[in-house]
Design an enzyme around this catalytic site. Structure first.
Site, short mmCIF file in Angstrom:
data_model
loop_
_atom_site.label_atom_id
_atom_site.label_comp_id
_atom_site.label_asym_id
_atom_site.label_seq_id
_atom_site.Cartn_x
_atom_site.Cartn_y
_atom_site.Cartn_z
N ILE A 119 0.84 -1.20 0.00
CA ILE A 119 0.00 0.00 0.00
C ILE A 119 0.88 1.25 0.00
CG2 ILE A 119 -1.70 1.25 1.41
CD1 ILE A 119 -2.80 -1.54 2.18
N GLU B 237 1.16 -6.35 15.96
CA GLU B 237 2.11 -7.30 16.56
C GLU B 237 1.76 -7.55 18.04
OE1 GLU B 237 6.41 -7.65 15.37
OE2 GLU B 237 6.64 -6.52 17.24
#
Ligand code: 4GW
Ligand code: MN
Length: 280
Positions: A49, A229
């Site tokens: 992206i 994460e």
């Protein structure tokens, strides 16, 4: 000599009896035969992206050389710029599927929303086309074999910066109010957000869970320390992976070249931050 451990310098199995995948611990011929027998189909999802479109060509070219060679592979590239996707000649039984997705303004949302997007395509498309999904960062390249030895119900990879660290030093989210919270005395490994996978069904559960954790924090105006994460680490604490990949599978030369890492199979491409990142 099959009753002697293949390696003695590393942990080969987790306390919950999941294999930790290191070079020298598996026989790829046996594994290939098993997975070929089942005619396994593998999807590799990767997001490119905004400025990160520049990484996709090298990612795919090196995957063609090293990723699941001989097996059926669908690359799912999720991008805001389908027209910029490279024209790559793929091997037999390998195809590229480009999926257009929105580009969020904040980079934290670009990385975190991957969970939501993977989840949505999991029930819409992936479930009809593949058996396993591997979800990877794009700022990476393959430099050595990565095959079916990594596949299992649900797997994570140990972050290359933390395989020698003690758990209190893991960079987990430490605020108890956050949906990514892990106390200092908990956490098995510190897993990277750059690489995880499993069966389509398990990846649906994982991404759905992490997406909801992110939304719950958003309600409280919070965001976990290392974004997706952190939510992934929290997920793996309670839903333990059935295989754990050693840092061979997500190496970063920033952490040097220790002898215990006999192969660097998939490595971080150093970023020129000025060129790929926004200022916000
Ligand atoms: C700061 O300006 C940015 S932009 C941080 C991440 C950005 C980003 C990330 C982006 O602009 N476009 C993009 O496609 N991504 C995807 O998220 C891409 O797949 C990338 O590998 C993944 C995680 O971001 P990252 O690789 O920069 O994260 P780290 O440095 O933790 O590996
Ligand atoms: Mn990355």
């Amino acid at each position: 000599m099959s009753f002697f451990p293949r390696r003695k310098d590393i942990l080969m199995v987790t306390p919950w009896l999941a294999p930790i995948v290191w070079n020298g611990t598996f026989d790829i011929d046996i594994l290939n035969a098993q997975f070929h027998q089942r005619g396994v189909r593998i999807g590799l999802t990767v997001f490119a992206i905004k400025k990160y479109v520049q990484f996709i060509q090298q990612f795919l070219e090196t995957a063609e050389k090293f990723f699941m060679v001989g097996h059926q592979v669908n690359y799912y590239v999720l991008t805001d710029q389908p027209s910029k996707m490279p024209n790559i000649t793929l091997g037999e039984r390998r195809q590229l599927i480009v999926l257009e997705v929105p580009a969020y303004k904040r980079w934290q949302d670009i990385t975190m929303r991957r969970m939501q997007i993977i989840r949505d395509y999991t029930c819409e498309q992936y479930v009809n086309e593949v058996d396993y999904l591997v979800c990877a960062d794009v700022d990476m390249k393959y430099t050595d074999h990565v095959g079916v030895e990594i596949l299992s119900e649900v797997f994570g990879a140990i972050h290359p910066g933390f395989f020698m660290a003690s758990r209190k030093d893991f960079t987990n989210e430490r605020r108890p109010q956050s949906a990514g919270y892990i106390p200092h005395d908990e956490g098995d490994f510190y897993y990277t957000g750059s690489y995880f996978g499993g069966t389509v069904e398990e990846i649906y559960k994982l991404t759905n869970h992490c997406h909801h954790a992110m939304l719950a924090d958003k309600e409280k105006n919070m965001e976990a320390l290392w974004h997706d994460e952190s939510y992934l680490n929290r997920y793996f604490l309670y839903y333990k992976p059935t295989k754990v990949l050693s840092p061979e599978y997500v190496w970063n030369y920033y952490y040097g070249d220790p002898t215990v890492i006999q192969k660097k199979r998939f490595i971080v491409v150093p970023k020129d931050y000025a060129k790929v990142r926004d200022k916000r």
